[in-house]
Write a protein that holds these residues in place. Structure first.
Motif, PDB file in Angstrom:
ATOM      1  N   ALA A  27       5.874 -54.195   0.782  1.00 15.16           N
ATOM      2  CA  ALA A  27       6.949 -55.034   1.340  1.00 15.16           C
ATOM      3  C   ALA A  27       7.015 -54.838   2.856  1.00 15.16           C
ATOM      4  N   THR A  68      16.731 -60.831   0.423  1.00 20.50           N
ATOM      5  CA  THR A  68      15.735 -59.810   0.749  1.00 20.50           C
ATOM      6  C   THR A  68      16.048 -59.298   2.147  1.00 20.50           C
ATOM      7  N   TYR A  70       5.252 -60.809   0.189  1.00 27.00           N
ATOM      8  CA  TYR A  70       6.482 -60.036   0.410  1.00 27.00           C
ATOM      9  C   TYR A  70       7.356 -60.085  -0.837  1.00 27.00           C
ATOM     10  N   TRP A  80       8.631 -57.040  -2.859  1.00 28.91           N
ATOM     11  CA  TRP A  80      10.082 -56.820  -2.898  1.00 28.91           C
ATOM     12  C   TRP A  80      10.559 -56.698  -4.350  1.00 28.91           C
TER      13      TRP A  80
END
Lengths: 318, 318
Positions: free
Chosen positions: A138, B25, B112, B116
């Motif tokens: 991430a 996020t 991502y 995540w």
């Protein structure tokens, strides 16, 4: 603490051997794409960090080869996607995966590799290792998005730069050292020392990469010189040269980013400007500072031979 | 076993509410890209599977909303990358992420989001949930690579098709049901029943998607009719129509794939050929068979109201 580092052992060879004999995913095409990238070279720094971290806390490198390999594979997966993102033609001197296999397969191959790594890590390692690795991925992608948004942004500060370098580059060095230590059953104190080493080393590593893009020759780089400038990346030499406050240089960089003149001569002019305004010298000083910090982080590890090797890896960056 | 399904509750609304109020996020741009995709619609089938599975084994849906949301987010992340892979212009009737944000951000946003999700899942859920999810993502991408390699391959068999559909589409329905059951503390017997339901449902779901691509209108689809044919995808109606053994039809499909004539008339001709050679009728029969199998899988769950709702979701596919 027992230190089992064998003076004769070659961690690089151990890792290479593992990849040659024990690496295989369930998807042939992807295994082939990954092997191609592995065969193209690389110093295997991240797996060596993991193995040295394990040894530094009394573990046996041979027992942590799979974990170490996962670190390199995360790196390879991000490279496969980077080449799609950057439209790169070459990587480590050979065609980028995207060139030989197409963007479609490259996106999927990277995804598959990430998933395959996590599938194996979650089956083989206890908390928090799978968490550290996914948080690291991430961070890497978050850093790349931040970098993409800052392309050509002359307001980028040194602090902005360090944030991006920490996420994009240093986080995987930090995680490699941390996970090697965790897998070998290190104390929280030693885990933190090794993670801190990885972070400071990783920032210095990115700074050196930025320097090489301006100062090395194409054959050494395996990609064109000044590639970062062409991509309008706010590298640390450029950020620090702009800090000098010279208006003419700033305007010249602005024009370079706005126009589409990517000739060698134009690039060479910008590189010269970065040098004149202290960008190279200040980068070298910042880099040396981070390496010093990296080596200081290792103090809690006492006199483990692996500690000396980690410090030597840091010195090798200078 | 206590069944707490509340007759008045609306799982779709629960999930929507969660996304509206609790999803965020650490990367603004990515949160925005994901919200845009979520706002464009979707039936939230995968989170509903997770919640119904939890209820079917005596759990409370409200307690498993985050887990359910992760299932939809894995789906969203794969869609973001699919649109890069497929060079899609629209998705759910609005611009694809890649069109508004560019391929670079799309690749990174998908990465991502995957990272995540795993970062959160590994922090919040015990083994084997993180493993099931990463193995599922490996299956999805493996299936997509297999599909990509089979593009335009007229030798594709029904068994090949089912393998791809199982990996690419059914695995996430299976994982959603499985993880919902696991999180609610189900017995291995119930976990398997729900996973089997998800697999059979997911294969039928992909078959219906293939049918709609040929028979629905553009407004309903939110994308052009015959898009799969343009992409040279070996969908199940085409595979089954080719099985009829008609040489003229086969040659016509070969020419269509080889030439670059993607006009509506040409597509309509191929669709008519698929119909004439039984591709649509045989797909409907196969689809009904998988739905029957899905419902039979639920037998071990007894009379839980959530079981009835899962069966109703299967019936709704017909």
């Amino acid at each position: 603490m027992l230190h089992r580092a064998q003076p004769g052992r070659d961690l690089y060879a151990l890792v290479e051997n593992f990849f040659r004999n024990d690496f295989q995913t369930e998807n042939e095409l992807i295994t082939e794409a990954v092997r191609r990238m592995l065969d193209a070279g690389g110093k295997r720094l991240r797996p060596r960090f993991a193995l040295l971290a394990a040894e530094a806390v009394g573990g046996d490198a041979a027992e942590h080869l799979r974990l170490a390999a996962f670190m390199e594979l995360i790196h390879v997966a991000t490279l496969i996607h980077d080449d799609v993102v950057d439209n790169a033609d070459t990587r480590r001197g050979v065609n980028a995966t995207a060139v030989d296999f197409g963007n479609r397969v490259s996106v999927l191959a990277g995804d598959y590799l990430f998933a395959w790594i996590f599938k194996n890590v979650t089956a083989e390692y206890a908390h928090p290792i799978p968490h550290v690795l996914s948080a690291t991925l991430a961070d890497i992608t978050d850093g790349e998005v931040l970098q993409l948004r800052a392309l050509g942004d002359l307001e980028t500060t040194f602090a902005n730069y360090v944030e991006v370098a920490t996420k994009k580059t240093a986080s995987l060095f930090a995680a490699s050292a941390e996970c090697g230590a965790l897998a070998a059953g290190a104390s929280p104190f030693a885990v933190k020392a090794l993670r801190d080493f990885g972070t400071a080393y990783g920032i210095a590593f990115q700074m050196r990469d930025d320097l090489l893009d301006l100062t090395a020759d194409e054959a050494t780089l395996g990609k064109p010189v000044g590639n970062d400038l062409r991509e309008r990346k706010m590298t640390v030499p450029l950020v620090l040269a702009l800090e000098s406050g010279d208006r003419e240089f700033r305007s010249d960089v602005e024009r370079f980013f706005a126009e589409d003149d990517d000739t060698r001569e134009r690039i060479a002019g910008i590189v010269a400007g970065i040098g004149i305004h202290g960008g190279l010298a200040k980068t070298e000083a910042a880099l040396a500072g981070y390496l010093e910090r990296a080596k200081q982080s290792l103090a809690p590890l006492g006199n483990a031979p692996a500690r000396t090797e980690l410090a030597a890896l840091a010195d090798a960056l200078l």
